[in-house]
Design an enzyme around this catalytic site. Sequence first.
Site, PDB file in Angstrom:
ATOM      1  N   CYS A 201       0.802  -1.226   0.000  1.00 15.22           N
ATOM      2  CA  CYS A 201       0.000   0.000   0.000  1.00 15.22           C
ATOM      3  C   CYS A 201       0.834   1.274   0.000  1.00 15.22           C
ATOM      4  CB  CYS A 201      -0.988  -0.009   1.160  1.00 15.22           C
ATOM      5  SG  CYS A 201      -0.261   0.127   2.808  1.00 15.22           S
TER       6      CYS A 201
ATOM      7  N   HIS B 202      -2.870   1.479   6.834  1.00 12.83           N
ATOM      8  CA  HIS B 202      -3.108   1.488   5.395  1.00 12.83           C
ATOM      9  C   HIS B 202      -2.778   2.891   4.893  1.00 12.83           C
ATOM     10  CE1 HIS B 202      -4.460   0.583   1.468  1.00 12.83           C
ATOM     11  NE2 HIS B 202      -5.580   1.275   1.532  1.00 12.83           N
TER      12      HIS B 202
ATOM     13  N   ASP C 203      -7.168   6.102  -3.547  1.00 15.07           N
ATOM     14  CA  ASP C 203      -6.435   4.921  -3.087  1.00 15.07           C
ATOM     15  C   ASP C 203      -6.136   4.000  -4.265  1.00 15.07           C
ATOM     16  OD1 ASP C 203      -5.337   2.787  -1.786  1.00 15.07           O
ATOM     17  OD2 ASP C 203      -6.942   2.575  -0.315  1.00 15.07           O
TER      18      ASP C 203
END
Length: 678
Positions: free
Chosen positions: A276, A334, A357
């Site tokens: 991530c 995250h 994202d």
Amino acid sequence: MDELKLRNVHLQQVQNQIRHRTDGLSSSSLVLRRGQPFTILINYDGRPFDPLKDKLVFWIVLGPLSVEMPVSVSGNPSPSQWSAILERRVPDPNAGRTQTVSLFSPASSSVGVYTLHLRVETRGSIKTHVLGQFTLLCNPWCQADSVFLQSEDLRDEYIRNDFGLLFKGSPGNIESRPWSFDQYEKGILDTCMKLLQLSPQSQADVRKDLLNRSSPVYISRVISAMVNCQDDKGVLMGNWSGKYSDGVNPSTWSGSADVLRTWAETQFSPVRYGQCWVFAAVMCTVMRALGIPTRVITNFNSAHDTNKNMVIEEYYSEKGEKLSIGRDSVWNFHVWVESWMKRPDLDGGYDGWQVLDPTPQEMSAGTYRCGPAAVKAVHEQKVNAPYDVPFVYAEVNADVHRMIIRDGKILATSVDKDTVGALICTKRPGPAMLMQDITSEYKTEMVRKPFMFSSDGKSFPQGVGVSLQLLKAPVVGENLSFNVIITNNMAIPKLLRKHVSAQNKEYNRNPTGSFWEAHDDLKIGPCETVTVKHEISFNKYMLNEAMEDYLVNLAVVIEDVKSQERVLASEEFNISSPALNIQIQNEYSVIINTQQVATVTFTNPFNVAVSGDLVVVGSGLLEEKVQMRLTLQPRETMRRPIRFIPRMTGAKMLHASLELTDQSTVLRGFKTVTVQAA
């Protein structure tokens, strides 16, 4: 009289790029920002230019789109259309004649690589000339641009700054990870433009795609999808398996340039591998390069709510071992990005930071991407707002239901409303490399009630309370020390069974089996509190191949032998790696184009010899990364001088990493320096 003859056209790349604040961006073409005029010089021979007899017409071409701009001898540029105005005539007997023309692009122009043409029409002839290409970017300095950002300091931070911090670990032990965004590195801007050109939207309908590129909302959705390779010729392939022999361990990356260059040099094949923070950092680079203010965000304890019920179910055995049941999960952290833009597609009031994202988790309109979701819409629980607000809302707000089970039967349940979204943060603007807490931008503070446990579905006051307390921040090479604190809330003595379990885990999933356990009985007096200390040796947890993001799930279950009431406490934490130290000689007088010396220092804290590869990088400071192989004996100190010649002024960062082959870890250190003009 001689005919008017065009000799050359000077695009004034250096002067225009300084005025457009694109100086430093490396491209094969002139780089400009929309909504702002740029000037070119037309040199010609023969008779003077006569606006009554002669006509100059510029036209720009972007794929199948084109716009003509007849040169006007007076007036002001139109804010809504491309225009060209003759500025002045400067006679020069030694160099023929020169005209200065100012060209203006609307603030709503499409981002892309344009070709500029000029047609010279006289009474005797019509001649056309190809003048070259220019790359047009968004303009956060222009009030009419939908990415306009009011503060110059914030524009410096979120557009011009080429390094930053990513935050990892756990809320109680935050790790600052340096990252080089590298938007000024050679060829990076051109590669960023390729993401737009190779997108499925461009391949399907190039005309429609180019028209839509006037909108940062559209651009951000394209880039969010193109940074991962799930649906397209995107940049990065994700891998959370722990096996990276056919690629690069995601923890090894330290900057975006290596990732983007690898993608371009392999004919746009997916780069193996990312997780991530790599996806987010690369997207930050691309968005800043395109002129859209962007920052990297970390959400600690980020919920991945697969069934969209705003509840994450976690299951534990009666011995305290966390079980891999269900598809829901809470990632210890995250990382995504926020980009600053107006949202004309919403009902007003939702301009500003938008969540994007690129990590492939869930599909959005049939594609692996997420956002832009207005942060304010998340805060206000406006879950019907596009794009993907419900998913982001759950990431920061879901409840965690923890259950102790045996043979499929639930023995006890707790509801935790505090863990998810415990801390949301980013790098603080400015030269200081510090964290900024932005949790309140996402979440409204709520008064939390104590957790209640139940074995029959009914809540009741706990007869026994239990909590965990780490005695010091966990560091690789040291033992883990913690207390189990047990309180008898009743006025009668109790016989208790204590089960403590420690499991290794990756940041984005449930843990593996226990690597350490402790089980015993104890007696506790009426209204008494007992503290039991435990210690887990370094050799015990290192035997389980913990990787760079050392994470441990620690849990304790206390069982009242008589009532069979059970209570659970759990804690997930990371184990920090020792840091490298970087010192710069004469750090307050670092001059551009002058050799400087930095020294990287590290003392081996382990009781065994270690070997590894030391890598030092620095965008704007080092032309190429410095690499060397090292072996250090126990407690030995290394000092390695690194010589560098700064080639850009302003704030820059040196970043050193030492990847140890024996200990399966990466040690890091960074130093920021301000490079001064000569």
